[in-house]
Design an enzyme around this catalytic site. Structure first.
Site, PDB file in Angstrom:
ATOM      1  N   LYS A 196     -43.093 -86.990 -11.683  1.00  0.00           N
ATOM      2  CA  LYS A 196     -43.435 -87.437 -10.315  1.00  0.00           C
ATOM      3  C   LYS A 196     -42.298 -88.268  -9.728  1.00  0.00           C
ATOM      4  O   LYS A 196     -41.844 -88.014  -8.616  1.00  0.00           O
ATOM      5  CB  LYS A 196     -44.713 -88.281 -10.360  1.00  0.00           C
ATOM      6  CG  LYS A 196     -44.963 -89.102  -9.111  1.00  0.00           C
ATOM      7  CD  LYS A 196     -46.297 -89.787  -9.133  1.00  0.00           C
ATOM      8  CE  LYS A 196     -46.280 -91.280  -9.338  1.00  0.00           C
ATOM      9  NZ  LYS A 196     -45.536 -92.081  -8.397  1.00  0.00           N
ATOM     10  N   ASN A 197     -41.850 -89.267 -10.479  1.00  0.00           N
ATOM     11  CA  ASN A 197     -40.874 -90.196  -9.915  1.00  0.00           C
ATOM     12  C   ASN A 197     -39.481 -89.597  -9.761  1.00  0.00           C
ATOM     13  O   ASN A 197     -38.625 -90.191  -9.108  1.00  0.00           O
ATOM     14  CB  ASN A 197     -40.813 -91.481 -10.752  1.00  0.00           C
ATOM     15  CG  ASN A 197     -42.057 -92.330 -10.563  1.00  0.00           C
ATOM     16  OD1 ASN A 197     -42.936 -91.988  -9.776  1.00  0.00           O
ATOM     17  ND2 ASN A 197     -42.144 -93.433 -11.292  1.00  0.00           N
TER      18      ASN A 197
ATOM     19  N   CYS B 167     -49.887 -97.509  -4.600  1.00  0.00           N
ATOM     20  CA  CYS B 167     -50.812 -98.242  -5.462  1.00  0.00           C
ATOM     21  C   CYS B 167     -50.684 -99.744  -5.238  1.00  0.00           C
ATOM     22  O   CYS B 167     -49.583-100.267  -5.070  1.00  0.00           O
ATOM     23  CB  CYS B 167     -50.487 -97.943  -6.919  1.00  0.00           C
ATOM     24  SG  CYS B 167     -51.178 -96.398  -7.480  1.00  0.00           S
TER      25      CYS B 167
ATOM     26  N   ARG C 203     -45.305-105.523  -3.349  1.00  0.00           N
ATOM     27  CA  ARG C 203     -44.488-104.346  -3.054  1.00  0.00           C
ATOM     28  C   ARG C 203     -43.905-104.340  -1.642  1.00  0.00           C
ATOM     29  O   ARG C 203     -44.131-103.425  -0.856  1.00  0.00           O
ATOM     30  CB  ARG C 203     -45.279-103.065  -3.318  1.00  0.00           C
ATOM     31  CG  ARG C 203     -45.797-102.996  -4.733  1.00  0.00           C
ATOM     32  CD  ARG C 203     -46.295-101.646  -5.092  1.00  0.00           C
ATOM     33  NE  ARG C 203     -45.278-100.842  -5.723  1.00  0.00           N
ATOM     34  CZ  ARG C 203     -45.467 -99.621  -6.161  1.00  0.00           C
ATOM     35  NH1 ARG C 203     -46.613 -99.043  -5.993  1.00  0.00           N
ATOM     36  NH2 ARG C 203     -44.504 -98.950  -6.733  1.00  0.00           N
ATOM     37  N   PRO C 204     -43.151-105.350  -1.304  1.00  0.00           N
ATOM     38  CA  PRO C 204     -42.540-105.356   0.026  1.00  0.00           C
ATOM     39  C   PRO C 204     -41.388-104.349   0.122  1.00  0.00           C
ATOM     40  O   PRO C 204     -40.970-103.785  -0.896  1.00  0.00           O
ATOM     41  CB  PRO C 204     -42.006-106.787   0.150  1.00  0.00           C
ATOM     42  CG  PRO C 204     -41.821-107.266  -1.241  1.00  0.00           C
ATOM     43  CD  PRO C 204     -42.763-106.509  -2.112  1.00  0.00           C
TER      44      PRO C 204
ATOM     45  N   ASP D 211     -44.944 -98.830 -16.025  1.00  0.00           N
ATOM     46  CA  ASP D 211     -45.902 -97.731 -15.827  1.00  0.00           C
ATOM     47  C   ASP D 211     -46.645 -97.342 -17.112  1.00  0.00           C
ATOM     48  O   ASP D 211     -47.549 -96.504 -17.071  1.00  0.00           O
ATOM     49  CB  ASP D 211     -45.182 -96.497 -15.257  1.00  0.00           C
ATOM     50  CG  ASP D 211     -44.856 -96.661 -13.776  1.00  0.00           C
ATOM     51  OD1 ASP D 211     -45.217 -97.695 -13.192  1.00  0.00           O
ATOM     52  OD2 ASP D 211     -44.229 -95.752 -13.207  1.00  0.00           O
TER      53      ASP D 211
ATOM     54  N   ARG E  76     -52.923 -88.599  -8.177  1.00  0.00           N
ATOM     55  CA  ARG E  76     -51.627 -88.847  -7.530  1.00  0.00           C
ATOM     56  C   ARG E  76     -50.480 -88.498  -8.476  1.00  0.00           C
ATOM     57  O   ARG E  76     -49.397 -88.116  -8.012  1.00  0.00           O
ATOM     58  CB  ARG E  76     -51.488 -90.320  -7.140  1.00  0.00           C
ATOM     59  CG  ARG E  76     -52.382 -90.741  -5.984  1.00  0.00           C
ATOM     60  CD  ARG E  76     -52.018 -92.113  -5.505  1.00  0.00           C
ATOM     61  NE  ARG E  76     -50.570 -92.197  -5.379  1.00  0.00           N
ATOM     62  CZ  ARG E  76     -49.853 -93.300  -5.516  1.00  0.00           C
ATOM     63  NH1 ARG E  76     -50.454 -94.438  -5.764  1.00  0.00           N
ATOM     64  NH2 ARG E  76     -48.546 -93.283  -5.403  1.00  0.00           N
TER      65      ARG E  76
HETATM   66  C1  UD1 Z   1     -40.730 -97.348  -8.859  1.00  0.00           C
HETATM   67  C2  UD1 Z   1     -41.675 -96.302  -9.407  1.00  0.00           C
HETATM   68  C3  UD1 Z   1     -42.878 -96.968 -10.046  1.00  0.00           C
HETATM   69  C4  UD1 Z   1     -42.432 -97.974 -11.087  1.00  0.00           C
HETATM   70  C5  UD1 Z   1     -41.403 -98.945 -10.504  1.00  0.00           C
HETATM   71  C6  UD1 Z   1     -40.782 -99.865 -11.552  1.00  0.00           C
HETATM   72  C7  UD1 Z   1     -41.419 -94.335  -8.008  1.00  0.00           C
HETATM   73  C8  UD1 Z   1     -42.009 -93.435  -6.987  1.00  0.00           C
HETATM   74  N1  UD1 Z   1     -42.118 -95.426  -8.342  1.00  0.00           N
HETATM   75  O1  UD1 Z   1     -41.435 -98.076  -7.860  1.00  0.00           O
HETATM   76  O2  UD1 Z   1     -43.672 -95.939 -10.660  1.00  0.00           O
HETATM   77  O3  UD1 Z   1     -43.557 -98.709 -11.512  1.00  0.00           O
HETATM   78  O4  UD1 Z   1     -40.320 -98.208  -9.901  1.00  0.00           O
HETATM   79  O5  UD1 Z   1     -40.227 -99.135 -12.602  1.00  0.00           O
HETATM   80  O6  UD1 Z   1     -40.359 -94.066  -8.544  1.00  0.00           O
HETATM   81  N2  UD1 Z   1     -39.325-105.270  -4.440  1.00  0.00           N
HETATM   82  C9  UD1 Z   1     -39.139-106.221  -3.432  1.00  0.00           C
HETATM   83  N3  UD1 Z   1     -38.589-105.804  -2.245  1.00  0.00           N
HETATM   84  C10 UD1 Z   1     -38.203-104.504  -2.013  1.00  0.00           C
HETATM   85  C11 UD1 Z   1     -38.376-103.569  -3.077  1.00  0.00           C
HETATM   86  C12 UD1 Z   1     -38.940-103.973  -4.278  1.00  0.00           C
HETATM   87  O7  UD1 Z   1     -39.475-107.391  -3.593  1.00  0.00           O
HETATM   88  O8  UD1 Z   1     -37.714-104.196  -0.906  1.00  0.00           O
HETATM   89  C13 UD1 Z   1     -39.920-105.723  -5.747  1.00  0.00           C
HETATM   90  C14 UD1 Z   1     -41.257-105.051  -6.040  1.00  0.00           C
HETATM   91  O9  UD1 Z   1     -42.316-105.713  -5.394  1.00  0.00           O
HETATM   92  C15 UD1 Z   1     -41.310-105.170  -7.561  1.00  0.00           C
HETATM   93  C16 UD1 Z   1     -39.847-105.023  -7.987  1.00  0.00           C
HETATM   94  O10 UD1 Z   1     -39.085-105.269  -6.809  1.00  0.00           O
HETATM   95  O11 UD1 Z   1     -41.810-106.415  -7.950  1.00  0.00           O
HETATM   96  C17 UD1 Z   1     -39.456-103.673  -8.548  1.00  0.00           C
HETATM   97  O12 UD1 Z   1     -39.893-102.661  -7.685  1.00  0.00           O
HETATM   98  P1  UD1 Z   1     -39.133-101.256  -7.548  1.00  0.00           P
HETATM   99  O13 UD1 Z   1     -38.229-101.058  -8.726  1.00  0.00           O
HETATM  100  O14 UD1 Z   1     -38.539-101.195  -6.192  1.00  0.00           O
HETATM  101  O15 UD1 Z   1     -40.342-100.263  -7.680  1.00  0.00           O
HETATM  102  P2  UD1 Z   1     -40.669 -98.992  -6.819  1.00  0.00           P
HETATM  103  O16 UD1 Z   1     -39.400 -98.308  -6.415  1.00  0.00           O
HETATM  104  O17 UD1 Z   1     -41.660 -99.365  -5.771  1.00  0.00           O
END
Ligand code: UD1
Length: 416
Positions: free
Chosen positions: A22-23, A116, A121-122, A305, A397
């Site tokens: 998926k990712n 989710c 998740r900002p 995950d 999903r």
């Molecule tokens: C991706 C994966 C998800 C996995 C996660 C961490 C996909 C579709 N999803 O999610 O399955 O659990 O990586 O391995 O690939 N953050 C901020 N600001 C931002 C972006 C992120 O504060 O603009 C924070 C998030 O809230 C979180 C951390 O950074 O605490 C890591 O998030 P991130 O690595 O960006 O996860 P995703 O890309 O959302």
């Protein structure tokens, strides 16, 4: 009903094939927007997040065809840069379209993405970083619009590692003017797949798999055919099914080289894992205590995950254990549901304490997000009696036919 019924207490025995990731497929499908022509993506999982991503691509004017697990995306008629709010809201990966669309059309307007609920998740870092590449962003209450005449390369020293930000910047940078450096870049296998896809299409990305990515902007990318790698989280989830229920199962195509930390913890809990040419053979049941803390982190550390599934394996083993979640601040939502099944788990801040000595029993429980939902099914496999897991749509999903796959592995499970 949007539910799964599980008759627990039976050992597993059988084999199944692991679906495409998926990712990896979501950002790669977004990346097809950068290419004028027809891209063919093989091994695309049939899950609702992919369905929503394909709908989003169609809403932008792309033609999308699916033949089994092969997806063809034709971007020649790309016409719009507004996306349907409902698909954007259900899936956080819709943010991935931002970098790609800006590169291709220079203008995007969209709602804030959903996904989710596993923390705040900002998307602040996505937006700030794109601004540094010459994008003007106007934020409103419900969404935002972004414009750029020409994306410009930049050198990034990011404040933390983010999978999504690394992907978005890659998509924005491959056709930007000049050079972009992303540091620290995420190293997840799914990022490596995205880089591989883009380089195959003619991008110039260096440092794939390392914490520093250097991207030299190119004028144009060409259509390609690419095979999505197998899903390490789905493989890990079925491995955990064996850890909770016991038995002997074969996971065909499991991407063993991407699963090292997960396999190591599984072995420490008493599971026997044998790598074969076409997958892994898993035997036993989790029965040993992990000394120390199981701590989540960025790849190659233990994936967030897989955290809920291991919590269930610990609870089913009867042994105590400790889990520290370092990536998302709200990823223990499964705990009250597991307590309903008889587990004794307490949470203090970012650490969960699984206190051993209790047996799991069947119950009606609610999935509240994707991986936690799958983990509840695993708990039900080990529990005495019948369980119902509600809100199956969260699990759909990311898991292709989870009921059929678990039946192939010998579970007594049905749609409810
Ligand atoms: C991706 C994966 C998800 C996995 C996660 C961490 C996909 C579709 N999803 O999610 O399955 O659990 O990586 O391995 O690939 N953050 C901020 N600001 C931002 C972006 C992120 O504060 O603009 C924070 C998030 O809230 C979180 C951390 O950074 O605490 C890591 O998030 P991130 O690595 O960006 O996860 P995703 O890309 O959302």
């Amino acid at each position: 009903m949007d539910a799964v019924r599980i008759y627990g207490g039976n050992c597993l025995c059988g084999q199944t094939t692991i679906q495409g990731s998926k990712n990896a497929s979501l950002p790669i499908l977004a990346a097809t927007l950068l290419i004028n022509g027809i891209c063919e993506i093989e091994n695309c999982p049939d899950i609702s997040d992919v369905y929503h991503m394909l709908r989003l691509l169609e809403s932008l004017g792309c033609k999308v065809e699916r033949e089994g697990s092969l997806v063809r995306v034709n971007t020649e008629q790309l016409s719009k840069c507004d996306m349907p709010a409902d698909s954007v809201r259900v899936m956080r990966s819709s943010i991935m379209l931002l970098g790609a669309l800006l590169a291709r059309t220079g203008s995007v307007s969209m709602e804030y993405p959903g996904g989710c609920v596993i923390g705040a998740r900002p998307i602040d870092l996505h937006l700030q970083s794109l601004c540094r590449m010459g994008v003007a962003i106007e934020q409103q209450k419900q969404g935002f619009s972004a414009e750029s005449v020409r994306l410009k390369g930049a050198a990034f020293r990011l404040p933390f590692v983010s999978v999504g930000v690394t992907e978005n910047l890659l998509l924005a940078a491959v056709m930007a003017e000049g050079m972009t450096v992303i540091e620290p870049a995420a190293k997840e296998p799914e990022i490596q797949a995205l880089c591989e896809f883009l380089n195959l299409a003619g991008a110039r990305i260096e440092g794939n798999g390392s914490g520093r990515l250097t991207i030299h902007g190119v004028k144009k990318l060409k259509p390609v055919r690419y095979r999505i790698p197998a899903d390490r989280i789905v493989a890990g989830t079925y491995l955990c099914a064996c850890m909770t229920a016991g038995g002997s199962i074969f996971l065909r195509d499991a991407p063993v080289e991407d699963m090292e930390s997960v396999l190591e913890y599984a072995r420490r809990m008493g599971i026997i894992i044998e790598s074969e040419a076409d997958g892994i053979l898993v035997r036993g049941r989790a029965c040993k205590r992990i000394s120390g803390v199981l701590r989540t982190g960025c790849y190659p550390d233990f994936p967030t995950d897989m955290q809920s599934q291991f919590m269930v394996a610990m609870a089913a083993s009867g042994q105590p254990g400790q889990i520290e979640e370092t990536v998302f601040e709200n990823r223990f939502r499964i705990v009250p549901e597991l307590r309903r099944m008889g587990a004794d788990i307490s949470v203090q801040g970012s650490t969960a304490y699984v206190n051993g000595g209790r047996k799991l029993c069947g119950a009606i429980v609610h999935a509240q997000e994707l991986r936690g939902g799958a983990a509840l099914i695993l708990a039900a496999l080990a529990a005495q009696g019948t369980s119902i897991v509600l809100n199956r749509h969260y699990i759909d999903r990311g898991y292709e036919d989870i009921v059929i796959r678990l039946r192939e592995l010998g579970a007594k499970i049905e749609l409810a």
